[in-house]
Design a protein around this motif. Structure first.
Motif, short mmCIF file in Angstrom:
data_model
loop_
_atom_site.label_atom_id
_atom_site.label_comp_id
_atom_site.label_asym_id
_atom_site.label_seq_id
_atom_site.Cartn_x
_atom_site.Cartn_y
_atom_site.Cartn_z
N ALA A 32 0.86 -1.19 0.00
CA ALA A 32 0.00 0.00 0.00
C ALA A 32 0.89 1.23 0.00
O ALA A 32 1.68 1.43 0.92
N VAL A 33 0.76 2.05 -1.03
CA VAL A 33 1.56 3.26 -1.18
C VAL A 33 0.60 4.45 -1.12
O VAL A 33 -0.40 4.48 -1.85
N ALA A 34 0.91 5.42 -0.27
CA ALA A 34 0.06 6.60 -0.11
C ALA A 34 0.41 7.68 -1.13
O ALA A 34 1.52 7.73 -1.66
N TYR A 35 -0.55 8.56 -1.36
CA TYR A 35 -0.31 9.69 -2.26
C TYR A 35 0.91 10.49 -1.80
O TYR A 35 1.70 10.97 -2.62
N ALA A 36 1.08 10.65 -0.50
CA ALA A 36 2.23 11.41 0.02
C ALA A 36 3.55 10.75 -0.36
O ALA A 36 4.55 11.45 -0.57
N ASP A 37 3.56 9.43 -0.47
CA ASP A 37 4.78 8.72 -0.86
C ASP A 37 5.17 9.06 -2.31
O ASP A 37 6.31 8.87 -2.70
N PHE A 38 4.20 9.54 -3.09
CA PHE A 38 4.46 9.94 -4.48
C PHE A 38 4.62 11.45 -4.62
O PHE A 38 4.58 11.98 -5.72
N GLY A 39 4.75 12.15 -3.50
CA GLY A 39 5.05 13.58 -3.55
C GLY A 39 3.92 14.52 -3.20
O GLY A 39 4.12 15.73 -3.17
N PRO A 41 1.85 16.83 -1.00
CA PRO A 41 2.13 17.44 0.30
C PRO A 41 1.31 16.77 1.41
O PRO A 41 0.11 16.54 1.25
N LYS A 42 1.98 16.45 2.50
CA LYS A 42 1.35 15.68 3.58
C LYS A 42 0.17 16.40 4.23
O LYS A 42 -0.66 15.76 4.85
N GLU A 43 0.08 17.72 4.08
CA GLU A 43 -1.03 18.45 4.70
C GLU A 43 -2.32 18.39 3.89
O GLU A 43 -3.38 18.78 4.38
N LEU A 44 -2.28 17.89 2.67
CA LEU A 44 -3.49 17.79 1.86
C LEU A 44 -4.36 16.62 2.34
O LEU A 44 -3.85 15.62 2.84
N PRO A 45 -5.68 16.74 2.17
CA PRO A 45 -6.60 15.74 2.73
C PRO A 45 -6.37 14.30 2.29
O PRO A 45 -6.60 13.39 3.07
N ASP A 46 -5.94 14.06 1.07
CA ASP A 46 -5.80 12.69 0.57
C ASP A 46 -4.39 12.13 0.72
O ASP A 46 -4.12 11.02 0.28
N ALA A 47 -3.49 12.88 1.33
CA ALA A 47 -2.07 12.49 1.36
C ALA A 47 -1.86 11.10 1.97
O ALA A 47 -0.99 10.36 1.52
N ASP A 48 -2.67 10.72 2.95
CA ASP A 48 -2.48 9.42 3.61
C ASP A 48 -3.29 8.30 2.95
O ASP A 48 -3.22 7.15 3.34
N LYS A 49 -4.06 8.63 1.92
CA LYS A 49 -4.88 7.63 1.22
C LYS A 49 -4.01 6.81 0.26
O LYS A 49 -2.94 7.21 -0.15
N VAL A 51 -2.75 5.36 -3.11
CA VAL A 51 -2.70 5.62 -4.55
C VAL A 51 -2.41 4.32 -5.31
O VAL A 51 -2.80 4.16 -6.45
N PHE A 52 -1.73 3.38 -4.68
CA PHE A 52 -1.46 2.08 -5.28
C PHE A 52 -1.47 1.05 -4.17
O PHE A 52 -0.73 1.16 -3.19
N GLY A 53 -2.33 0.05 -4.31
CA GLY A 53 -2.38 -1.02 -3.33
C GLY A 53 -2.68 -2.34 -3.99
O GLY A 53 -3.37 -2.40 -5.02
N GLN A 54 -2.14 -3.40 -3.42
CA GLN A 54 -2.44 -4.74 -3.94
C GLN A 54 -2.15 -5.79 -2.88
O GLN A 54 -1.36 -5.57 -1.97
#
Length: 148
Positions: A32-39, A41-49, A51-54
């Motif tokens: 599970a890779v979060a949107y923040a891991d792809f750059g 900004p951590k303060e945006l609402p979806d940053a911890d969601k 973006v790629f999971g399997q």
């Protein structure tokens, strides 16, 4: 040449929890890779969601998932399940189908997926299979489990 398909599920904020649940059912490795891991900004609402999971298991099970960005327009809610002439209809555009060779192999998967699920058709013998069942899991995903 070998071609494979993998079901890719789209969630609204609970992809990580769904993937963890599917890993508990089918085993395997969870990524599970979060949107923040792809750059993002951590303060945006979806940053911890996600973006790629399997989840990928040695038994051949593989499923992918991500969280649809919160600014995206939600898809319409599915209609409830009905039966017509002995056929189960749910209004869903797709199901995730899992097949095994024996009921002993498939039954434990059914039991785990059924935790918190809405049972559409209880797992058991059917006219076309020694074991078949349909449910909508706690994340709103409809599954078919069957014995080939």
């Amino acid at each position: 040449m070998t071609i494979t398909t993998t079901t890719h599920l789209n969630f609204r904020g609970d992809a990580r929890q769904a993937l963890e649940f599917y890993q508990s059912v089918f085993g395997g490795v969870l990524t599970a890779v979060a949107y923040a891991d792809f750059g993002m900004p951590k303060e945006l609402p979806d940053a911890d969601k996600v973006v790629f999971g399997q989840v990928t298991a040695d038994n051949g099970f593989r499923i992918m998932a991500y969280d649809v960005p919160s600014q995206a327009t939600p898809a319409p809610a599915p209609t409830g399940a009905t039966r017509e002439n002995g056929v189960t209809l749910t209004g869903e555009r797709f199901f995730v189908a899992v097949a095994g060779e024996t009921a002993d192999e498939v039954s434990p998967l059914w039991d785990k997926l059924a935790d918190g699920a809405e049972i559409i058709e209880k797992f058991g013998p059917s006219p076309f299979s020694p074991g078949f069942g349909m449910l909508t899991d706690r994340f709103g995903v409809t599954w078919i489990l069957q014995v080939n």
